[in-house]
Design a protein around this motif. Sequence first.
Motif, short mmCIF file in Angstrom:
data_model
loop_
_atom_site.label_atom_id
_atom_site.label_comp_id
_atom_site.label_asym_id
_atom_site.label_seq_id
_atom_site.Cartn_x
_atom_site.Cartn_y
_atom_site.Cartn_z
N GLU A 127 37.25 30.13 -15.05
CA GLU A 127 38.25 30.17 -15.97
C GLU A 127 37.93 29.37 -17.13
O GLU A 127 38.56 28.65 -17.52
N VAL A 128 37.33 30.15 -17.89
CA VAL A 128 36.53 29.72 -18.94
C VAL A 128 37.59 29.54 -20.03
O VAL A 128 37.46 28.63 -21.13
N THR A 129 38.75 30.19 -20.11
CA THR A 129 39.94 29.81 -20.89
C THR A 129 40.84 28.83 -20.72
O THR A 129 41.45 28.34 -21.54
N HIS A 130 40.60 28.14 -19.51
CA HIS A 130 41.47 27.06 -19.07
C HIS A 130 40.77 25.84 -18.76
O HIS A 130 41.34 24.54 -18.61
N ALA A 214 34.36 25.37 -32.10
CA ALA A 214 35.69 25.39 -30.93
C ALA A 214 35.66 26.72 -30.45
O ALA A 214 36.09 26.91 -29.29
N VAL A 215 35.60 27.75 -31.34
CA VAL A 215 35.71 29.32 -30.78
C VAL A 215 34.93 29.31 -29.75
O VAL A 215 35.13 30.30 -28.81
N LYS A 216 33.68 28.87 -29.85
CA LYS A 216 32.61 29.44 -28.69
C LYS A 216 33.09 28.82 -27.45
O LYS A 216 32.80 29.59 -26.20
N PHE A 217 33.86 27.79 -27.08
CA PHE A 217 34.20 27.42 -25.87
C PHE A 217 35.34 28.45 -24.88
O PHE A 217 35.63 28.01 -24.21
N TYR A 218 35.76 29.51 -25.92
CA TYR A 218 36.73 30.34 -25.06
C TYR A 218 35.98 31.62 -24.85
O TYR A 218 36.61 32.76 -24.33
N LYS A 219 34.53 31.61 -25.19
CA LYS A 219 34.04 32.84 -25.07
C LYS A 219 33.09 32.79 -23.75
O LYS A 219 32.09 31.84 -23.77
N LEU A 220 33.21 33.71 -22.79
CA LEU A 220 32.22 33.42 -21.65
C LEU A 220 30.74 33.61 -21.93
O LEU A 220 29.85 32.92 -21.42
N HIS A 221 30.31 34.58 -22.70
CA HIS A 221 29.04 34.70 -23.34
C HIS A 221 28.11 33.65 -23.81
O HIS A 221 27.07 33.50 -24.01
N THR A 222 29.13 32.56 -24.41
CA THR A 222 28.60 31.40 -25.00
C THR A 222 27.67 30.54 -24.10
O THR A 222 26.67 30.16 -24.37
N PHE A 223 28.02 30.57 -22.80
CA PHE A 223 27.35 29.86 -21.77
C PHE A 223 26.21 30.46 -21.06
O PHE A 223 26.65 31.67 -20.33
N GLN A 224 25.12 30.06 -21.29
CA GLN A 224 24.10 30.86 -20.89
C GLN A 224 23.31 30.15 -19.75
O GLN A 224 23.40 28.94 -19.32
N GLU A 225 22.49 31.02 -18.88
CA GLU A 225 21.80 30.23 -17.57
C GLU A 225 20.63 29.73 -18.43
O GLU A 225 20.00 29.76 -19.70
N ASN A 226 20.22 28.53 -17.61
CA ASN A 226 19.29 27.47 -18.18
C ASN A 226 18.46 26.84 -17.04
O ASN A 226 18.86 26.95 -15.91
N ASP A 227 17.53 25.82 -17.60
CA ASP A 227 16.72 25.38 -16.52
C ASP A 227 17.12 23.98 -15.95
O ASP A 227 16.65 23.06 -15.24
N PHE A 228 18.42 23.31 -16.72
CA PHE A 228 18.90 22.30 -16.43
C PHE A 228 20.16 21.99 -15.61
O PHE A 228 20.31 21.09 -14.82
N PHE A 229 20.67 23.04 -15.54
CA PHE A 229 22.03 23.23 -14.61
C PHE A 229 22.24 24.51 -13.51
O PHE A 229 21.62 25.56 -14.13
N ALA A 233 25.57 26.97 -19.15
CA ALA A 233 25.92 25.92 -20.19
C ALA A 233 25.45 26.28 -21.48
O ALA A 233 24.77 27.01 -21.84
N LEU A 234 26.10 25.53 -22.43
CA LEU A 234 25.82 25.84 -23.89
C LEU A 234 25.07 24.60 -24.30
O LEU A 234 25.33 23.62 -24.22
N LEU A 235 23.71 24.91 -24.83
CA LEU A 235 22.74 23.95 -25.15
C LEU A 235 22.50 23.77 -26.66
O LEU A 235 22.54 24.99 -27.47
#
Length: 387
Positions: A127-130, A214-229, A233-235
Amino acid sequence: MKKGDKVRFLSEIGGGTVTGFKGSNIVLVEDEDGFEIPMAITDVVVIGAEDYSTTHVVTSKGASPQKPDGRSIKAMMKQGQDEADPIDSADDEVDYSKVTFKKPVEERKGGNQLSAYLAFVPIDIKEVTHTRFESYFVNDSNYYIQYTYLAAEGANWTLRSQGEVEPNTKVFIEEFGREELNNLGHVAIQMMAYKREKPFVLKPVIDVQFRIDAVKFYKLHTFQENDFFEQPALLYTIVENDKVTRPLVIDAKRLKEEMYHVEQPDKTRVAKPLANVGQPVAKPRTIAKRKGDEDVVVVDLHVDALLDTTAGMSAGDILNHQVSVFRRTLAEYASKKGQRIIFIHGKGEGVLRRALVNDLCYRYKSYTYQDASFQEYGYGATQVTIK
């Protein structure tokens, strides 16, 4: 011994009436509360009119007997199971407040190069938009880090979090909703690294500022796979392998000075290190002029000519930066009618060229443009003439 005989127990207090036998060694005794207790025959004895109730309990030698409470032995046994055994002696007590041992920090190979990140994690990625978000400080090194996390309010700053982060760990900063995004448009991280109880290589104090889109927080592709979570997440990179990464905030005035300043070589001068480590600085570019055609200005829009690093930037971020340099260049020469400017954008997939042509068609309709000389610049250059 037979049914109906009055008996008392030898190994414990109490007694009752024999109600039956189980095998050759067990006798069933019913106490005054109606509970049937199995006992070994060798542990009971037949009595006469003796009072065999469980109320005759002697507390200790020399103490006066307590007043009978009328409970059966079974009830008293149950109470004993529910109560915790008291500590036998004060000597057995342990004062845990005096225990100071702490497991030594385990260092990992390659962790002596400083790496740290500011991370934003959506609580519900579906629910990335909410959804609300969590922010973390990630320490990916063998150093302890003291940090401060600040947000700008006009010309002033507000401290949002500060603390110490142990080596190779992350620490939760805060949870926030979309209503807070406007307050996080301009943030800063200040940090100092050190080790405890061992010598270490001194690291410089770091002060880095970011523009949080702030616009990035409404886009699903902004949050990527990572080694820490475990979740995307957006790093934002603060420092990586001891190199302070260019923040995503650009000082427009300084960028303009660097873009249009042609520095003359001076062999007698010793180059000085850049001041304000971590502050946004555009990569110096040389604006070349062709021989015999000195009125032509050449601007290289290749990303490696504009930025030292693109870490943390998406393809869209890079394109926006290239287009902004294009627009600032045209604005700089807007008053010089007839000025020719060559923009080198490369061939590639033509994305950047289409973005430039779109601007020329709608923003700068009065300007003329054409492909630049193939012999001089190849296929990937466009000449714009100021009108």
